[in-house]
Design a protein around this motif. Structure first.
Motif, PDB file in Angstrom:
ATOM      1  N   ILE A   1       0.704  -0.737   0.218  1.00  0.00           N
ATOM      2  CA  ILE A   1      -0.125  -0.077   0.127  1.00  0.00           C
ATOM      3  C   ILE A   1       0.883   1.299  -0.095  1.00  0.00           C
ATOM      4  O   ILE A   1       2.209   1.240   0.317  1.00  0.00           O
ATOM      5  N   GLU A   2       0.557   2.474  -0.567  1.00  0.00           N
ATOM      6  CA  GLU A   2       0.964   3.569  -0.449  1.00  0.00           C
ATOM      7  C   GLU A   2       1.054   4.027   0.551  1.00  0.00           C
ATOM      8  O   GLU A   2       0.122   4.050   1.692  1.00  0.00           O
ATOM      9  N   PRO A   3       1.578   5.152   1.431  1.00  0.00           N
ATOM     10  CA  PRO A   3       1.848   6.265   2.247  1.00  0.00           C
ATOM     11  C   PRO A   3       0.645   6.323   2.892  1.00  0.00           C
ATOM     12  O   PRO A   3       0.117   6.702   1.879  1.00  0.00           O
ATOM     13  N   HIS A   4      -0.129   6.028   3.612  1.00  0.00           N
ATOM     14  CA  HIS A   4      -1.718   6.111   4.731  1.00  0.00           C
ATOM     15  C   HIS A   4      -1.712   6.136   5.776  1.00  0.00           C
ATOM     16  O   HIS A   4      -0.928   6.131   6.401  1.00  0.00           O
ATOM     17  N   ILE A   5      -2.681   6.773   5.978  1.00  0.00           N
ATOM     18  CA  ILE A   5      -3.094   7.531   7.420  1.00  0.00           C
ATOM     19  C   ILE A   5      -4.868   6.804   7.264  1.00  0.00           C
ATOM     20  O   ILE A   5      -5.217   6.564   7.106  1.00  0.00           O
ATOM     21  N   THR A   6      -4.238   5.071   8.822  1.00  0.00           N
ATOM     22  CA  THR A   6      -5.211   4.943   8.250  1.00  0.00           C
ATOM     23  C   THR A   6      -6.582   5.175   9.865  1.00  0.00           C
ATOM     24  O   THR A   6      -6.500   5.300  10.852  1.00  0.00           O
ATOM     25  N   LEU A   7      -7.800   5.271   9.037  1.00  0.00           N
ATOM     26  CA  LEU A   7      -7.946   5.658  10.188  1.00  0.00           C
ATOM     27  C   LEU A   7      -9.549   4.350  10.642  1.00  0.00           C
ATOM     28  O   LEU A   7     -10.562   4.399  11.111  1.00  0.00           O
ATOM     29  N   VAL A   8      -9.627   3.104  10.081  1.00  0.00           N
ATOM     30  CA  VAL A   8     -10.080   1.901  10.668  1.00  0.00           C
ATOM     31  C   VAL A   8      -9.076   0.694   9.780  1.00  0.00           C
ATOM     32  O   VAL A   8      -8.586   0.652   9.220  1.00  0.00           O
ATOM     33  N   PHE A   9      -9.215   0.575  10.899  1.00  0.00           N
ATOM     34  CA  PHE A   9      -7.902  -0.815  11.088  1.00  0.00           C
ATOM     35  C   PHE A   9      -8.164  -2.342  10.266  1.00  0.00           C
ATOM     36  O   PHE A   9      -9.341  -2.474  10.961  1.00  0.00           O
ATOM     37  N   PRO A  10      -7.971  -3.105  10.220  1.00  0.00           N
ATOM     38  CA  PRO A  10      -8.215  -4.051   9.167  1.00  0.00           C
ATOM     39  C   PRO A  10      -9.345  -5.132  10.184  1.00  0.00           C
ATOM     40  O   PRO A  10      -8.528  -5.225  11.209  1.00  0.00           O
ATOM     41  N   LEU A  11      -9.567  -5.433   9.371  1.00  0.00           N
ATOM     42  CA  LEU A  11     -11.070  -6.299   9.982  1.00  0.00           C
ATOM     43  C   LEU A  11     -11.038  -7.088   9.347  1.00  0.00           C
ATOM     44  O   LEU A  11     -11.882  -6.923   8.889  1.00  0.00           O
ATOM     45  N   ILE A  12     -10.471  -8.045  10.079  1.00  0.00           N
ATOM     46  CA  ILE A  12     -10.085  -9.688   9.385  1.00  0.00           C
ATOM     47  C   ILE A  12     -11.794 -10.604   9.810  1.00  0.00           C
ATOM     48  O   ILE A  12     -11.604 -11.228   8.573  1.00  0.00           O
ATOM     49  N   GLU A  13     -11.832  -9.814  10.349  1.00  0.00           N
ATOM     50  CA  GLU A  13     -13.927 -11.079  11.044  1.00  0.00           C
ATOM     51  C   GLU A  13     -14.965 -10.678   9.787  1.00  0.00           C
ATOM     52  O   GLU A  13     -14.289  -9.488   9.181  1.00  0.00           O
ATOM     53  N   SER A  14     -15.051 -11.760   9.235  1.00  0.00           N
ATOM     54  CA  SER A  14     -16.276 -11.024   8.218  1.00  0.00           C
ATOM     55  C   SER A  14     -17.371 -10.068   8.596  1.00  0.00           C
ATOM     56  O   SER A  14     -18.213  -9.918   9.583  1.00  0.00           O
ATOM     57  N   ILE A  15     -17.531  -9.287   8.219  1.00  0.00           N
ATOM     58  CA  ILE A  15     -18.531  -8.559   8.050  1.00  0.00           C
ATOM     59  C   ILE A  15     -18.796  -7.920   6.885  1.00  0.00           C
ATOM     60  O   ILE A  15     -18.378  -8.152   5.763  1.00  0.00           O
ATOM     61  N   ASN A  16     -20.601  -7.680   7.008  1.00  0.00           N
ATOM     62  CA  ASN A  16     -21.398  -7.441   5.335  1.00  0.00           C
ATOM     63  C   ASN A  16     -20.578  -5.998   4.284  1.00  0.00           C
ATOM     64  O   ASN A  16     -20.391  -4.826   5.166  1.00  0.00           O
ATOM     65  N   GLU A  17     -19.631  -6.134   3.588  1.00  0.00           N
ATOM     66  CA  GLU A  17     -19.580  -4.920   2.601  1.00  0.00           C
ATOM     67  C   GLU A  17     -20.400  -3.812   2.412  1.00  0.00           C
ATOM     68  O   GLU A  17     -20.060  -2.511   3.245  1.00  0.00           O
ATOM     69  N   ASN A  18     -21.734  -4.325   2.024  1.00  0.00           N
ATOM     70  CA  ASN A  18     -22.389  -3.400   1.743  1.00  0.00           C
ATOM     71  C   ASN A  18     -22.943  -2.269   3.161  1.00  0.00           C
ATOM     72  O   ASN A  18     -22.850  -1.340   3.447  1.00  0.00           O
ATOM     73  N   ASN A  19     -22.998  -3.526   3.785  1.00  0.00           N
ATOM     74  CA  ASN A  19     -23.345  -2.425   5.463  1.00  0.00           C
ATOM     75  C   ASN A  19     -22.433  -1.611   6.575  1.00  0.00           C
ATOM     76  O   ASN A  19     -22.471  -0.543   6.569  1.00  0.00           O
ATOM     77  N   LEU A  20     -21.159  -2.131   5.969  1.00  0.00           N
ATOM     78  CA  LEU A  20     -19.864  -1.072   6.379  1.00  0.00           C
ATOM     79  C   LEU A  20     -20.165   0.213   5.324  1.00  0.00           C
ATOM     80  O   LEU A  20     -19.509   1.213   5.675  1.00  0.00           O
ATOM     81  N   ILE A  21     -20.332  -0.251   4.168  1.00  0.00           N
ATOM     82  CA  ILE A  21     -20.377   1.143   3.785  1.00  0.00           C
ATOM     83  C   ILE A  21     -21.079   1.626   3.610  1.00  0.00           C
ATOM     84  O   ILE A  21     -20.796   3.004   3.768  1.00  0.00           O
ATOM     85  N   LEU A  22     -22.515   1.439   3.806  1.00  0.00           N
ATOM     86  CA  LEU A  22     -23.596   2.107   4.190  1.00  0.00           C
ATOM     87  C   LEU A  22     -23.214   2.840   5.666  1.00  0.00           C
ATOM     88  O   LEU A  22     -23.601   4.017   6.040  1.00  0.00           O
ATOM     89  N   HIS A  23     -22.764   2.475   6.396  1.00  0.00           N
ATOM     90  CA  HIS A  23     -21.767   2.872   7.827  1.00  0.00           C
ATOM     91  C   HIS A  23     -20.703   4.042   7.292  1.00  0.00           C
ATOM     92  O   HIS A  23     -21.253   4.816   7.828  1.00  0.00           O
TER      93      HIS A  23
END
Length: 170
Positions: free
Chosen positions: A30-52
């Motif tokens: 990954i390019e240089p970045h500032i992380t705002l939500v650290f990697p969520l390894i558990e399964s999470i619903n992608e559409n719900n995450l995007i809406l949130h």
């Protein structure tokens, strides 16, 4: 597979990448970045995450940041610190870790807004050598947090398969 939310600062990253290439464990990922939500390894619903994320970011305006100053983290990383904009980044981080992300919030680990430059082994002098090297590069940048990216990381953090961009309001 995991998701993370990052901001890619709109800056010249040449000097940052000089250090990251030698010492950054994620340089090839990954390019240089500032992380705002650290990697969520558990399964999470992608559409719900995007809406949130969209519902949180729709209320946020573009804000300035200044990356300046170096610090060693508790777990042996070298951080390029956020000087200006730190309070806004912490507020945004805290807002993001509500709702469907509340269970991932780590109360015992305060969020320190930063851009990671490298990782070092405990008990070596390498950190001090790299600190001196980084100080000579005069890492001092100003930019705006205008957009963030939700990334999907696969294969034990070896590649990113997509990125969804969220744009903050003017």
């Amino acid at each position: 597979m995991s998701y993370a939310l990052v901001h890619y600062p709109n800056i010249n990253t040449e000097h940052i990448n000089q250090i990251r290439q030698k010492y950054g464990p994620q340089f090839d990922l990954i390019e240089p970045h500032i992380t705002l939500v650290f990697p969520l390894i558990e399964s999470i619903n992608e559409n719900n995450l995007i809406l949130h994320i969209d519902s949180i970011l729709s209320k946020w305006k573009i804000f300035p940041i200044c990356l300046k100053g170096l610090q060693k983290s508790w777990d042996e990383y070298m951080f390029l610190m956020i000087e200006e904009g730190k309070v806004d980044l912490v507020k945004l981080y805290n807002k993001l870790y509500t709702g469907i992300l509340a269970e991932y919030f780590k109360e015992n680990l305060p969020f320190v807004p930063h851009l990671t430059l490298g990782k070092f082994t405990k008990g070596t002098d390498k950190f001090l050598q790299v600190l001196e090297e980084a100080q000579h590069l005069d890492l001092n940048y100003r930019c705006f947090v205008e957009k963030v990216h939700l990334i999907n990381i696969i294969d034990k953090q070896t590649s990113i398969i997509w990125s969804k961009e969220f744009v903050l309001r003017n």
